[in-house]
Design a protein around this motif. Structure first.
Motif: not given
Lengths: 233, 287
Positions: A46, A66, A70, A73, A115-116, A119
């Motif tokens: 990340l 992101l 979220s 998440s 998230f990784n 990204s």
């Protein structure tokens, strides 16, 4: 430019990398976090992805992406924290709901993975024009026909949307009711879909001719206008 | 064969698949190198089909019943490889929007698309694209999305995409039908430019006042048959032309009404000639 995609025009070293290199990074980074489900590996990739997005000067756009995930998440933290099958050690209680250490750690791994992935693919999507990615894939063996289908969808779909808007305006000016009950909306949809599909079919035939007269069916080795240093063969 | 004609059509007959009616019937004519030839006729006369036949798309792309020959520099278009054919003859269609391939997102890349397919070296592509875009006054638009151009600019882009292949013959099928007067003027200026460079041009056009200013000859089609192939003034002076309801240049119509002919015995078709004849007639009546 009205093209489907997230590309952000900048002049940075990341933008100049071959699209295939960025695609490989995105795939590798995603696969590794699945193969090694640890917080350390997740954070490592990340940080690397965020660093690359910063160099590419698209961090603001990445954060926007992101933010979209979220919400997902938060639900991961809630569900895993409370209901993960391996939950054993209570960590804290909130409004009579108990959160467990094992579940929250599991949620951290999952969210880091998510998230990784965003990204890493963000680097690809935000710094690569879709047509360049397709060109690079064609250069590496993807069928030009498949490449064309993907590229043209990105270009032509927004045009079809504006055609649809024009048709809706024309139908409205002739008194067709677009709002109201489901029945009314369905009737309006039928009035839109006919001219849109027929018009698109006619355009598709002419577009096929346009491709033919520019020898799209070429069997010889194509030239690629853009050259990425890593793509030289 | 020793033929000097750029294009020669011999007894061409063609019917589209699943159609009993011939779209073209026993068409024969020749076009010399550097000539500019117009095609006129009512809707369904076979003008677009003839354009497709000239470029080899009939019968290569559109199958169907085909007989006769279309010769390009003495060679049957059916025998010419497509790689060679696209650099010999270019086609511009009437709808500028649908001629954009959609495979590229800038004007520059769109023009380069055909050259990339042909495997032309990258430096040469850059030179040729720049030259064509500058010649057609599109250089400033090179980084724009083709779909965001105006109708006239789109049609210029379609012409640029074909001209960059450096064809010896350019076929334009109603290139100004969707353009305003400014766009039409620009397209005709390009045609004039191409003509002066020695490119053979075949042009389908309904704006007769413009057409007659540029063409050397006109092919007149009616229901797939060729009624005449001659100079514009001879075509529009045919006694039976009114029966075909194909129309005529407004100056010709005026002179017909006043029964004013030029020294060759035909009704004038060009603006300047019609003005001269009308002025002469007025002076005669003043005396």
């Amino acid at each position: 430019m009205r093209v489907l995609g997230l590309y952000v025009e900048r002049d940075t070293p990341v933008h100049k990398l071959a699209p295939f290199t960025k695609l490989m990074y995105a795939v590798t980074s995603t696969v590794v976090t699945f193969l090694f489900p640890s917080i350390t590996v997740g954070i490592l990739f990340l940080v690397l992805s965020v660093f690359l997005n910063t160099i590419a000067r698209v961090l603001k756009h990445l954060i926007a992406l992101l933010m979209v995930v979220s919400v997902l998440s938060i639900s991961i933290f809630l569900i895993q924290g409370m209901f993960y099958v391996g939950n054993y050690t209570p960590l804290f209680s909130l409004l009579r709901l108990t959160f467990y250490k094992e579940g929250l750690l599991r949620a951290v791994v999952l969210v880091l993975r998510l998230f990784n992935m965003i990204s890493a693919f963000g680097i690809l999507m935000l710094t690569t024009r879709p047509s360049d990615l397709i060109d690079d894939l064609v250069r590496r063996g993807l069928s030009p026909n498949v490449g064309y289908v993907i590229a043209s969808v990105l270009q032509i779909v927004p045009q079809m949307l504006s055609t649809a808007t024009r048709i809706i305006d024309a139908q409205r000016s002739r008194g067709l009711e677009m709002n109201g009950s489901f029945h009314k909306r369905f009737k309006a949809f039928l009035a839109l879909i006919g001219p849109l599909v027929l018009g698109s079919l006619l355009e598709a035939r002419e577009r096929a001719l346009a491709l033919e007269i520019r020898w799209f069916e070429a069997r010889t080795k194509r030239t690629f206008l853009k050259d990425f240093s890593e793509s030289k063969r | 064969m020793g033929s000097t004609e750029k294009i020669k059509i011999e007894s061409l007959t063609y019917a589209y698949p699943f159609s009993d009616k011939n779209a073209l019937e026993n068409i024969s004519f020749s076009i010399m190198p550097g000539e500019c030839v117009g095609i006129i006729g009512r809707n369904g006369a076979g003008k677009s089909t003839l354009c497709l036949a000239l470029t080899g798309l009939v019968p290569k792309f559109f199958k169907g019943r085909y007989s006769g020959k279309v010769l390009l520099d003495g060679e049957d278009v059916r025998q010419i490889s497509y790689e060679k054919l696209v650099t010999k003859i270019g086609l511009v269609l009437q709808n500028p929007f649908s001629q954009i391939t959609g495979a590229r997102i800038t004007v520059y890349e769109e023009v380069a698309f055909g050259l990339e397919n042909l495997g032309i070296p990258r430096d040469e592509i850059k030179q040729r694209v720049e030259a064509v875009l500058k010649a057609l006054d599109l250089w400033e638009k090179r980084d724009e999305n083709p779909f965001e151009l105006s109708g006239g600019q789109l049609q210029k882009l379609a012409i640029a995409s074909v001209l960059v292949l450096q064809p010896e013959v350019l076929v334009l099928d109603e290139p100004t039908s969707q353009l305003d007067s400014g766009g039409t003027k620009e397209v005709f200026e390009i045609i004039s430019q191409m003509k002066s460079q020695g490119i053979t041009i075949v042009l389908v056009e309904h704006k007769y006042e413009m057409l007659v200013e540029y063409v050397d000859k006109i092919i007149f089609l009616q229901e797939g048959k060729m009624i005449a192939f001659d100079e514009a003034e001879k075509i529009f002076s045919l006694p039976e032309i009114d029966e075909y309801m194909v129309g005529e240049p407004i100056y010709t119509k005026l002179c017909k009404k006043l029964n004013l002919k030029n020294s060759r015995g035909y009704y004038p078709v060009k603006f300047s000639e019609a003005v001269g004849i009308l002025r002469e007639a007025r002076c005669g009546s003043d005396r």
